[in-house]
Design a protein around this motif. Structure first.
Motif, PDB file in Angstrom:
ATOM      1  N   HIS A  71       9.933  25.860  53.863  1.00 51.16           N
ATOM      2  CA  HIS A  71       9.495  25.451  52.344  1.00 51.16           C
ATOM      3  C   HIS A  71      10.328  25.789  51.237  1.00 51.16           C
ATOM      4  N   GLY A  72      11.553  26.281  51.562  1.00 55.65           N
ATOM      5  CA  GLY A  72      12.247  26.623  50.421  1.00 55.65           C
ATOM      6  C   GLY A  72      12.122  27.780  49.444  1.00 55.65           C
ATOM      7  N   VAL A  73      11.132  28.575  50.065  1.00 54.38           N
ATOM      8  CA  VAL A  73      10.443  29.551  48.829  1.00 54.38           C
ATOM      9  C   VAL A  73      11.591  30.352  48.421  1.00 54.38           C
ATOM     10  N   PHE A  74      12.454  30.593  49.102  1.00 50.54           N
ATOM     11  CA  PHE A  74      13.445  31.524  48.655  1.00 50.54           C
ATOM     12  C   PHE A  74      14.812  30.932  48.057  1.00 50.54           C
ATOM     13  N   ARG A  75      14.498  29.482  48.010  1.00 49.12           N
ATOM     14  CA  ARG A  75      15.759  28.964  47.358  1.00 49.12           C
ATOM     15  C   ARG A  75      15.349  28.971  45.671  1.00 49.12           C
ATOM     16  N   PRO A  76      16.306  29.089  44.829  1.00 48.34           N
ATOM     17  CA  PRO A  76      15.894  29.072  43.350  1.00 48.34           C
ATOM     18  C   PRO A  76      15.222  27.551  43.188  1.00 48.34           C
ATOM     19  N   ARG A  77      14.142  27.614  42.282  1.00 45.72           N
ATOM     20  CA  ARG A  77      13.379  26.661  42.090  1.00 45.72           C
ATOM     21  C   ARG A  77      13.101  26.630  40.438  1.00 45.72           C
ATOM     22  N   PRO A  78      13.068  25.593  39.822  1.00 44.94           N
ATOM     23  CA  PRO A  78      12.995  25.735  38.357  1.00 44.94           C
ATOM     24  C   PRO A  78      11.760  26.526  38.082  1.00 44.94           C
ATOM     25  N   GLY A  79      11.868  27.406  37.071  1.00 46.94           N
ATOM     26  CA  GLY A  79      10.523  28.090  36.611  1.00 46.94           C
ATOM     27  C   GLY A  79      10.863  28.411  35.182  1.00 46.94           C
ATOM     28  N   SER A  80       9.889  29.174  34.403  1.00 46.55           N
ATOM     29  CA  SER A  80       9.997  29.479  33.219  1.00 46.55           C
ATOM     30  C   SER A  80      11.009  30.571  32.895  1.00 46.55           C
ATOM     31  N   GLY A  81      11.313  30.725  31.676  1.00 44.53           N
ATOM     32  CA  GLY A  81      12.422  31.662  31.076  1.00 44.53           C
ATOM     33  C   GLY A  81      13.680  31.709  31.947  1.00 44.53           C
ATOM     34  N   ALA A  82      14.344  32.746  31.691  1.00 43.63           N
ATOM     35  CA  ALA A  82      15.802  32.770  32.399  1.00 43.63           C
ATOM     36  C   ALA A  82      15.538  33.224  33.855  1.00 43.63           C
ATOM     37  N   PRO A  83      16.384  32.678  34.517  1.00 38.22           N
ATOM     38  CA  PRO A  83      16.542  32.974  35.927  1.00 38.22           C
ATOM     39  C   PRO A  83      16.533  34.458  36.380  1.00 38.22           C
ATOM     40  N   LEU A  96      11.219  40.798  43.273  1.00 43.10           N
ATOM     41  CA  LEU A  96      11.601  39.330  43.293  1.00 43.10           C
ATOM     42  C   LEU A  96      10.313  38.410  43.568  1.00 43.10           C
ATOM     43  N   ARG A  97       9.428  38.878  44.572  1.00 46.70           N
ATOM     44  CA  ARG A  97       8.290  38.019  44.793  1.00 46.70           C
ATOM     45  C   ARG A  97       7.477  38.005  43.653  1.00 46.70           C
ATOM     46  N   TRP A  98       7.237  39.199  43.063  1.00 50.27           N
ATOM     47  CA  TRP A  98       6.443  39.403  41.695  1.00 50.27           C
ATOM     48  C   TRP A  98       6.948  38.541  40.720  1.00 50.27           C
ATOM     49  N   GLN A  99       8.281  38.407  40.333  1.00 49.71           N
ATOM     50  CA  GLN A  99       8.565  37.728  39.461  1.00 49.71           C
ATOM     51  C   GLN A  99       8.651  36.046  39.794  1.00 49.71           C
ATOM     52  N   ARG A 100       8.855  35.772  40.960  1.00 51.77           N
ATOM     53  CA  ARG A 100       8.699  34.347  41.542  1.00 51.77           C
ATOM     54  C   ARG A 100       7.157  33.776  41.205  1.00 51.77           C
ATOM     55  N   ARG A 117       8.962  32.798  37.245  1.00 53.71           N
ATOM     56  CA  ARG A 117      10.593  32.607  37.050  1.00 53.71           C
ATOM     57  C   ARG A 117      11.160  32.137  38.168  1.00 53.71           C
ATOM     58  N   GLU A 118      12.435  31.277  37.934  1.00 52.14           N
ATOM     59  CA  GLU A 118      13.211  31.021  38.669  1.00 52.14           C
ATOM     60  C   GLU A 118      13.871  32.155  39.550  1.00 52.14           C
ATOM     61  N   THR A 119      13.760  32.350  40.824  1.00 50.74           N
ATOM     62  CA  THR A 119      14.215  33.600  41.373  1.00 50.74           C
ATOM     63  C   THR A 119      15.446  33.230  42.222  1.00 50.74           C
ATOM     64  N   LEU A 120      16.435  34.185  42.445  1.00 56.42           N
ATOM     65  CA  LEU A 120      17.439  34.065  43.549  1.00 56.42           C
ATOM     66  C   LEU A 120      17.896  35.397  43.996  1.00 56.42           C
ATOM     67  N   TYR A 121      17.852  35.634  45.280  1.00 57.81           N
ATOM     68  CA  TYR A 121      18.289  36.811  45.932  1.00 57.81           C
ATOM     69  C   TYR A 121      19.583  36.548  46.691  1.00 57.81           C
ATOM     70  N   GLU A 168       0.829  25.501  49.321  1.00 59.47           N
ATOM     71  CA  GLU A 168       1.242  25.674  50.598  1.00 59.47           C
ATOM     72  C   GLU A 168       1.573  27.166  50.948  1.00 59.47           C
ATOM     73  N   THR A 169       1.536  27.958  50.164  1.00 56.08           N
ATOM     74  CA  THR A 169       1.800  29.260  50.448  1.00 56.08           C
ATOM     75  C   THR A 169       1.730  30.186  49.547  1.00 56.08           C
ATOM     76  N   LEU A 170       1.089  31.484  49.908  1.00 58.76           N
ATOM     77  CA  LEU A 170       0.783  32.580  48.729  1.00 58.76           C
ATOM     78  C   LEU A 170       2.169  32.905  47.879  1.00 58.76           C
ATOM     79  N   ALA A 171       3.436  32.815  48.485  1.00 65.96           N
ATOM     80  CA  ALA A 171       4.694  33.222  48.274  1.00 65.96           C
ATOM     81  C   ALA A 171       5.027  32.491  47.028  1.00 65.96           C
ATOM     82  N   LEU A 172       4.157  31.325  46.768  1.00 62.46           N
ATOM     83  CA  LEU A 172       4.479  30.428  45.494  1.00 62.46           C
ATOM     84  C   LEU A 172       3.078  30.306  44.647  1.00 62.46           C
ATOM     85  N   ALA A 173       2.092  31.275  45.060  1.00 60.19           N
ATOM     86  CA  ALA A 173       0.941  31.125  44.093  1.00 60.19           C
ATOM     87  C   ALA A 173       1.202  31.796  42.798  1.00 60.19           C
TER      88      ALA A 173
END
Length: 879
Positions: free
Chosen positions: A29-41, A70-74, A78-82, A701-706
RNA sequence: GGGCGAUUAGCUCAGCUGGUAGAGCACUUGCUCGACAAGCAAGGGGUCACUGGUUCAAGUCCAGUAUCGCCCACCA
């Protein structure tokens, strides 16, 4: 809305089964790829683990912390990248591969440079793969499409370019200096790679004859073997004892070489004899003195720590053997004046533990002071913040006293120094200069010369890539304080030098993981449990949660495998609570239910209020990096409030014969709070929470993006909290009385409650919930104020609870218990009275504090009065 | 020689701006009550290292002492 699938939550909970399922789905699901979010990445990179072997529990702590944040910020939008990756780790890796070759009866010299490097790459493939598997097993939300290795072609190019740029600015130079040399690793080291350890050695006093006289001058040394390379004796210019000898020649014993006596301010006349032997090639101080006086340097120890051709008869001896023999020889010849025990420090190689040999050689250096200036300023201005804050002082102290950095290593595994020679020409360039006959510098660069570029080199620097544009600077660096100089401070310097700004805003230093005896866990000690084995045994969720739960802010973490049970039991508890809830949810589509349409009970309003508080607490703790406190708050809320009280209070309303409206509300609230708990818990325990979430009604789709829960103000309800607190106290009191009276646990008891109208109304209202919680047979509220004749009793917030059990209770025992309780309260009462008699307290303490004491006084008096009457009634009742 | 941290229940540690000492584990007792024995319920256990000081009030703030640990430092 997915209705969920209650059957999915099997009993018992099996972490291995649950944890094998979700990582692939998240990646898909590309959960770990950066995806547009609010605020600075929100960008975080891994401190690249060495490819030398497998991960330790220390790494596991770091990964747990990074992934938590990271998961909290996502979830918070936020747009997150690890960015994951690994470090080639020059010396460390070369050493382990050399060790392997040695075990096979081979050596790198046999193989030659190219074949040896092929061996190391093979090693890297094998162990690097293991590390990657471990990271996935932990569940880290890394973007694997951006994985980096410090010896990747693109990364190597960045390293070469950094070298070239610094050279162009005059910040890199080649020089002939004394460096820290490791005879074990056969390479120069930086100051940071040397550990200073105290040893019980000797201080030898040697006598050097003065030429042409019968006089002599005595010098003290801890390293007599270096005397073979002495080229002078130095004394303090104002030392009157030696003034007459300055300018004379001394005769070096054993070597019979003539060396001058010189005067230098650096000599401490109070130490030893006040005269110092000068060995410019093997002591950094002596080297400086020699420079000032134009003295020659004679190297007597070679790269392997063996005495060389300048060592005369001692040639070919190991330096420590030579020391013994030289002392003997000096003694035999009458030049040894005395030998005293002496405690001093020696440098040891942090990799091989070999005693460091100060060694005069040609090396490449980075001029650090100009690079340090902006790094100092960044910390002082708060552009970069360290957590815990006290590290700032350590960081600044190092930067403000920084010394030049020796970056050349006489190794094969690493980035080859981009310098080319032909005849007398030298060219610095990533690529071979045009034309024939160029020879590249044989040495490689210090590993940290590549990793200090990490925060931007991983994003494509020196190319102006979109990633670099978007994701620099990073938000956070999470690492151990043990590499604050090696890595953190240098990254800040490189960030400013090459990117014009600090590489990250925050640095969070995790605990150092130690074993139960307090020793630091390390590969070399072999005292770290295998993280994969831990995760197999307890589950990744359990290990992650426990590490966070245990890690104290700014303190070391003493790890004991048994402690992981905390996380395992907790995961199990959440699992079973979810089972209970999911089995009672019914068929209604709860997402269609509007909260405003429900008639929430007192217990419902209470748990929603408690939940809102928990959200506030947990979020606040995460923001301030008080991670174990966040875990604690969540643990406590979930277990002690949601499971122990709310679910029990809700159970009676879930039954078939319960009021449908009440049932609906209880279902919705149970689901809603469970959903919220899963969201809060997901960054700590991603697998089990995802599994449960998928099994109950959910959207997405996933709690990771809830979405991360917010503390709804409307849910905060102080009244509900106070009232349920009373009910809790009441239930606990009944349970307590039951135990005190030694009643069989299965026996249901009659209970009488006396209290004010509001209390009685509350008891009536929650009667159905109170009965099973306290295992009550009949609950009577005493409206007319009558009390049972013979009863065990307790006072709860002014109300009285009776177990009227004539014949069953031990009257004497009960009286004794009441007396003991009264005595305890009387002590408290005295304390309060004393306070309230104190005029200063009344005058100076805040009004609300005084008021609280007054209330407390009244409560204590009232409770005591009731206890007294209970005692009296027992006395009267006694036959 | 400097700097930093720690000292609270048997163990590992919380206790943020001073206002009635907390958690987990361990321990004791009792529980096959339909989510969970990886559990439930009820308990026992602490002069907060020591000495002074500030304050109406100190585990919490200040000074000093002791013990332990870590980091930095080229005194031969």
């Amino acid at each position: 809305m997915r209705s969920g699938n209650p059957e999915a939550l099997a009993s018992p909970y099996d972490p291995a089964q649950v944890e094998s399922r979700w990582y692939a789905l998240w990646e898909e699901h590309g959960v770990f790829r950066p995806r547009p979010g609010s605020g600075a990445p929100y960008v975080v990179s891994i401190p690249p683990p060495n490819v030398t072997g497998s991960l330790t529990m220390g790494h596991l702590l770091g990964e747990s912390v990074r992934d938590l944040l990271l998961r909290w910020q996502r979830m918070a939008g936020r747009e997150t990248l690890y960015v994951p990756g690994m470090d080639h780790a020059g010396i460390a890796t070369q050493n382990v591969v050399e060790k392997k070759l040695e075990d096979e009866g081979r050596s790198r010299q046999d193989l030659g440079r190219d074949a040896f490097l092929r061996e190391v790459w093979a090693w890297k493939e094998q162990y690097g793969g293991l590390i990657l598997r471990q990271l996935r097993r932990v569940g880290v939300s890394a973007d694997w499409t951006r994985e980096r290795f410090t010896l990747d072609p693109a990364y190597s190019r960045a390293v070469m370019l950094a070298f070239q740029k610094l050279h162009e600015k005059g910040l890199i130079y080649r020089g002939h200096y004394i460096v820290n040399w490791c005879p074990g690793c056969h390479t120069a080291l930086s100051d940071e790679e040397v550990d200073h350890v105290e040893v019980q050695g000797s201080l030898w006093t040697l006598r050097y004859p003065i030429k042409g006289t019968d006089k002599s001058i005595s010098v003290a040394t801890t390293r007599p073997e270096t005397m073979l390379g002495d080229t002078a004796v130095a004394v303090h210019p104002e030392d009157r004892r030696y003034a007459h000898l300055i300018g004379r020649m001394a005769v070096l014993p054993l070597m019979r070489r003539e060396i001058p006596v010189v005067a230098d301010e650096a000599v401490d006349p109070k130490f030893g004899t006040g005269a110092v032997k000068i060995t410019p090639a093997h002591d950094p101080n002596d080297f400086q003195i020699a420079r000032r006086h134009g003295l020659p340097a004679v190297v007597v120890i070679d790269e392997a720590g063996v005495m060389n051709e300048n060592a005369g008869d001692f040639r070919g001896l190991d330096r420590f053997e030579a020391r013994k023999r030289i002392v003997e020889a000096l003694s035999d010849a009458g030049y040894l004046e005395k030998t005293e025990p002496y405690t001093h420090t020696v440098g040891r190689c942090s990799r091989s533990d070999t005693v460091i040999e100060p060694y005069l050689s040609w090396q490449w250096f980075v001029k650090m002071a100009p690079l340090a200036a902006p790094a100092i300023e960044a910390a002082k201005k708060g552009q970069i913040k360290l957590f815990p804050g006290r590290w700032k002082k350590v960081y600044l102290h190092w930067l403000e006293n920084i010394r030049d950095w020796c970056i050349s290593r006489q190794l094969w595994w690493g980035h080859r120094i981009p310098v080319w020679y032909r005849g007398g020409e030298t060219v610095v360039s990533p690529d071979p200069p045009p034309g024939e006959g160029w020879r590249q510098d044989e040495d490689v660069l210090d590993t940290w010369f590549s990793s200090w570029l990490w925060p931007f080199a991983i994003l494509g620097w020196p190319e102006k890539t979109p990633d670099l544009e978007r994701f620099y600077p990073n938000a956070l660096m999470v690492t151990g304080s043990d590499i604050i100089f090696f890595w953190v401070a240098r990254m800040v310097m490189a960030g400013h030098e090459f990117m014009g700004q600090a590489p990250f805003a925050h640095v969070f230093f995790t605990s150092i993981v130690r074993d139960a005896e307090g020793r630091k866990m390390s590969k070399s000690l072999g005292n770290s449990p295998d993280p994969l084995a831990m995760m197999d045994r307890y589950g990744a969720d359990a290990v992650r949660f426990t590490m966070i739960y245990l890690t104290p802010m700014g303190q070391d973490l003493l790890f004991d495998e048994k402690r992981i049970e905390t996380g395992r039991f907790f995961a199990n508890k959440v699992w079973n609570a979810a089972r209970l809830v999911s089995l009672r949810l019914g068929d209604e589509d709860l997402s269609k239910v509007r909260e405003s349409q429900l008639s929430l009970s007192l217990a419902d309003r209470w748990i929603l209020s408690r939940f809102a508080n928990a959200v506030k607490d947990v979020t606040r703790c995460l923001k301030t990096y008080r991670l174990s406190e966040a875990a604690n708050a969540l643990y406590h809320f979930t277990w002690n409030e949601y499971c122990d009280w709310y679910l029990e209070l809700a159970k009676p309303r879930w039954t078939e014969d319960a009021d449908p409206e009440a049932r609906r509300a209880a279902r919705w609230v149970a689901w809603k709070v469970l959903d919220g708990v899963l969201r809060l818990l997901h960054p700590f325990m991603p697998f089990v929470t995802e599994e449960i979430w998928q099994a109950i009604p959910h959207e997405g789709e996933t709690l990771a993006l809830a979405a991360w829960p917010t503390a709804k103000r409307a849910w905060l309800d102080a009244d509900a909290e106070r009232q349920i607190e009373f009910v809790q106290a009441l239930v606990v009191a009944v349970r307590n009385l039951r135990t005190e009276c030694n009643l069989p646990a299965g026996r249901r008891v009659p209970v009488v409650v006396r209290g004010d109208a509001a209390q009685l109304e509350l008891v009536e209202r929650l009667r159905d919930q109170i009965l099973p919680l306290a295992r009550i047979e009949s609950l009577t509220v005493s409206r007319d104020g009558t009390r049972p004749k013979v009863a065990a009793s307790a006072v709860v917030a002014g109300a009285e609870v009776f177990l009227p059990l004539a014949g069953l209770i031990d009257v004497d025992g009960e009286r004794a218990r009441l007396a003991k309780e009264a005595a305890r309260l009387l002590d408290d009462l005295e304390g309060v009275k004393k306070k309230l008699r104190n005029q200063d307290f009344l005058r100076k303490a805040r009004a609300e504090i005084v008021e609280r004491e007054r209330t407390r006084l009244a409560q204590l008096e009232e409770t005591l009065e009731k206890l007294k009457r209970a005692q009296e009634s027992l006395r009267v009742a006694q036959p």
